[in-house]
Motif scaffolding. Sequence first.
Motif, PDB file in Angstrom:
ATOM      1  N   ASP A 235       0.966   4.056  -2.860  1.00  0.00           N
ATOM      2  CA  ASP A 235       0.686   5.466  -2.595  1.00  0.00           C
ATOM      3  C   ASP A 235       1.836   6.334  -3.077  1.00  0.00           C
ATOM      4  N   THR A 236       3.070   5.875  -2.868  1.00  0.00           N
ATOM      5  CA  THR A 236       4.226   6.641  -3.347  1.00  0.00           C
ATOM      6  C   THR A 236       4.158   6.771  -4.866  1.00  0.00           C
TER       7      THR A 236
ATOM      8  N   SER B  73      12.332   3.176  -5.422  1.00  0.00           N
ATOM      9  CA  SER B  73      11.511   3.078  -4.218  1.00  0.00           C
ATOM     10  C   SER B  73      10.952   4.437  -3.808  1.00  0.00           C
ATOM     11  N   GLY B  74      11.480   5.510  -4.397  1.00  0.00           N
ATOM     12  CA  GLY B  74      11.046   6.835  -3.968  1.00  0.00           C
ATOM     13  C   GLY B  74      12.047   7.488  -3.032  1.00  0.00           C
TER      14      GLY B  74
ATOM     15  N   TYR C  71      12.501   9.173   4.192  1.00  0.00           N
ATOM     16  CA  TYR C  71      13.737   8.992   3.425  1.00  0.00           C
ATOM     17  C   TYR C  71      14.642  10.214   3.596  1.00  0.00           C
TER      18      TYR C  71
ATOM     19  N   PHE D 261      -2.546  13.724  -0.083  1.00  0.00           N
ATOM     20  CA  PHE D 261      -2.993  13.884  -1.475  1.00  0.00           C
ATOM     21  C   PHE D 261      -3.829  15.153  -1.603  1.00  0.00           C
TER      22      PHE D 261
ATOM     23  N   ARG E  51       6.917  13.658  -0.482  1.00  0.00           N
ATOM     24  CA  ARG E  51       6.703  12.244  -0.188  1.00  0.00           C
ATOM     25  C   ARG E  51       7.900  11.678   0.572  1.00  0.00           C
TER      26      ARG E  51
ATOM     27  N   ASP F 262       1.509   6.696  -6.684  1.00  0.00           N
ATOM     28  CA  ASP F 262       0.429   7.623  -7.017  1.00  0.00           C
ATOM     29  C   ASP F 262       0.852   9.073  -6.815  1.00  0.00           C
ATOM     30  N   PHE F 263       1.568   9.330  -5.714  1.00  0.00           N
ATOM     31  CA  PHE F 263       2.070  10.688  -5.487  1.00  0.00           C
ATOM     32  C   PHE F 263       2.951  11.123  -6.654  1.00  0.00           C
ATOM     33  N   HIS F 264       3.854  10.219  -7.041  1.00  0.00           N
ATOM     34  CA  HIS F 264       4.788  10.580  -8.103  1.00  0.00           C
ATOM     35  C   HIS F 264       4.067  10.816  -9.420  1.00  0.00           C
TER      36      HIS F 264
ATOM     37  N   ALA G 231       0.843  -1.205   0.000  1.00  0.00           N
ATOM     38  CA  ALA G 231       0.000   0.000   0.000  1.00  0.00           C
ATOM     39  C   ALA G 231       0.873   1.247   0.000  1.00  0.00           C
ATOM     40  N   GLU G 232       1.944   1.212   0.782  1.00  0.00           N
ATOM     41  CA  GLU G 232       2.840   2.373   0.844  1.00  0.00           C
ATOM     42  C   GLU G 232       3.510   2.611  -0.503  1.00  0.00           C
TER      43      GLU G 232
END
Lengths: 456, 456
Positions: free
Chosen positions: A257-258, A274-275, B350, B261, B344, A260-262, A253-254
């Motif tokens: 979501d990352t 991985s972000g 991070y 979001f 994010r 989706d944010f990107h 899920a994390e």
Amino acid sequence: MSNQNKEYTEIINIIENKRWDKLKYSLADMHAAEIVDIIRILDNDKNKSILFRLLSTEKAAYVFSELDSNEQESLIYSMNDNELKDLIHEMSPDDRISLLEELPSDITKKIFSLMKETDLNITRQLLGYPEDSVGRIMTPEYIDVNPDFTIKQTLEYIREFGKDSETFEVIYVVGKNDILLGYILLKDLLFAKNEEETIKDLMHTDIIYLSVYSDQEEAVKVGRKYDLLYIPVVDSKNALIGIVTIDDIFDIAEEEDTEDFHKLGAISVDDDFSGNIKQASVFTLYKKRIMWLFILVFINIISGYFIGLFTETISKYVSLIFFLPLLIDSAGNAGAQSSTLIIRSLSIGYVKKSDWLFMLGKEILISAALGLTMGLTVSLLAIFRGGLTIAFVVSLSMILVVIIGSLIGLCLPFIFVKLKKDPTTSSVPLVTSICDISGTSIYLFLATVILSKFGG
Amino acid sequence: MSNQNKEYTEIINIIENKRWDKLKYSLADMHAAEIVDIIRILDNDKNKSILFRLLSTEKAAYVFSELDSNEQESLIYSMNDNELKDLIHEMSPDDRISLLEELPSDITKKIFSLMKETDLNITRQLLGYPEDSVGRIMTPEYIDVNPDFTIKQTLEYIREFGKDSETFEVIYVVGKNDILLGYILLKDLLFAKNEEETIKDLMHTDIIYLSVYSDQEEAVKVGRKYDLLYIPVVDSKNALIGIVTIDDIFDIAEEEDTEDFHKLGAISVDDDFSGNIKQASVFTLYKKRIMWLFILVFINIISGYFIGLFTETISKYVSLIFFLPLLIDSAGNAGAQSSTLIIRSLSIGYVKKSDWLFMLGKEILISAALGLTMGLTVSLLAIFRGGLTIAFVVSLSMILVVIIGSLIGLCLPFIFVKLKKDPTTSSVPLVTSICDISGTSIYLFLATVILSKFGG
């Protein structure tokens, strides 16, 4: 938890002074996730591999599965065959799969050759399921019993065969051919009055399960909805073949979501990233951004083209330019809002594909209210700056621009869904750029028409 | 799972035909989360309350805690005191807290008056912890034992006192004054060779815990990092007072991501709005959007003001207008990208506050590379459209605009952190609007300077 940084500094000192006996002692009390942190901080590969060898096999396996694939690779090169064999054996089947998916093929081959027969069978089977399917993240380490077992037999069975199970809280009940029938809680067994009662009498049948071929996103939705710590996984014949634990679902899920944010920020997404922008290279980050910047250039050239159509109006009424950024951006901002709201709702499941007409109706009302408020506000500003006629043009444009921007923001994600694409592809910059075109055109078109009649 | 809609339609039919005996039978096999769905679909309050009364107390408590506060309220009004008393008693302490937090004060008073003494004490204590603290989501239903217990004693203790515990997988070990010393897994107990061994000898000391006063965000970070299904919670004296389960943390993580979001899309956020835009009223959604649209008007007026300074240049070289949307938006898009990435990364952990200088250095390199690529691309376009001098102005502007946009996108979130605000307050529309001002100014300023020297 607050002393963590201090503790890390101490450990790093111990390592740099090569006090290995003391290190072993300190590591025993540390959580695997903290050891991962330490390995990340160390910049000497040799120290990393010494530290890694000082861990118990069980902890080593956990630490190893938490590392990035390039870190795993360099540790593998420092191990001999026996060490690697033990490590691979100790890893849980789902972690083994993610390892094999990410390593270069020569190392995967080597690992396959070192794997024990039973591990090999499980691994081959899990690898047979599609990428991003539930099959890849399930573990076969659960306990299942027959409905005819008595409670006493079940407890004995658990003691004898349950050693590797990931959970004791839930015990699954299966019939012929492993068909999933229900579950029983350890609680029910421990607190049962009569040890001779059978599982059949006690088992719960309101069981939630996943298909092994389902997308991992489905696992996230089910995990969110049912608040379960473990979800059983069945094959096409309804036979129980694995369980998925909520911590794995949480990780997925994390990651989603990352992603989706990107995507929403117009950043390209792929599985290797991985972000973590602190660790990623400048080149990687360049690559993730250039594509969309590029695509958006062409959309903005269309915007420029529309402006070009109205140069005559602009040079005649230069004060129109003053309101251009305001109108362009208001369209974009309204679009950004409605697209963000709808994208998140689609991804959580509040809104379904089929709701588009209902949502469109609602958005028309909302955006009309927003547009009227905004139009009224700017009319006051515009009277001062450009006079009555300009004020009329600006307010009317504002109303239309907010409505149309909002509707574009709402519809674009649905269009992507209809095209079987991820709705999040309609990023805020994309929506903004498309709204800009409509904002520019509406404003300059209205100005040309109205001012040519009443202007002066 | 695929037959769910069909199953729901059947149940609704049963209810509408008032076949209550059959309903009771069907409900027994359904998961509580599905019963919640059914209650949501029903539009008749009386049917809702009948369905609710047909549930077992345990299931009713679970269903109830999953409903929205207005749904809970109307069910409460349909219950008599005894029913309400049983329901409240059956709910878990953390669910009881969220109920009390959201109901109007007259109902909370009534609930307090009906609560049993022990429930009352627990509730009063949990309500004493700050809002959004770990204390509000923990449950006191865990098992703890003394390090001097033998395995046999522990198993007996669990059988006698563990009935209400949320977990048996993990048993916590506490010393004098409930100081948390470590934990032991049920696995260790079940598979121990010698039942007379003491807990001391078997217990694990690499224990991760949360402070009861920590923010719930901290719980999410710890939950993500350590992959634990249960996290123990201690008070300021390190005494164990509760546990938090990962499914609650998952819910909080999801809510936080939804908030992020929305903030990123310039939508106001408050606790009453779950993000379900299908259920929310037109007025609610209007309120959530108008504030930021309004604020952004003023930022865009500054943009307009800067354009106004250059009207002379524009009316002299009208072809400059053609590239205006392109340059404005490229600044905004680059800014949107860098702010999304940094926001994010800050929220996952991070990147830390203290990394700002490192990230700034990196962003300068990345944005320079992006700017050069973009500048080169548009120079080709600009030569055709406006000639060499315009091409020079446009490319140079593009390079600067992408770099400065990216740096604004990177710095704004850090500035909000520095001001002790949520970094996500720097939404994409806000960043875009601020980048637009700089984009407009840089372009028109360069154009004025360069064209006045070489232009014609």
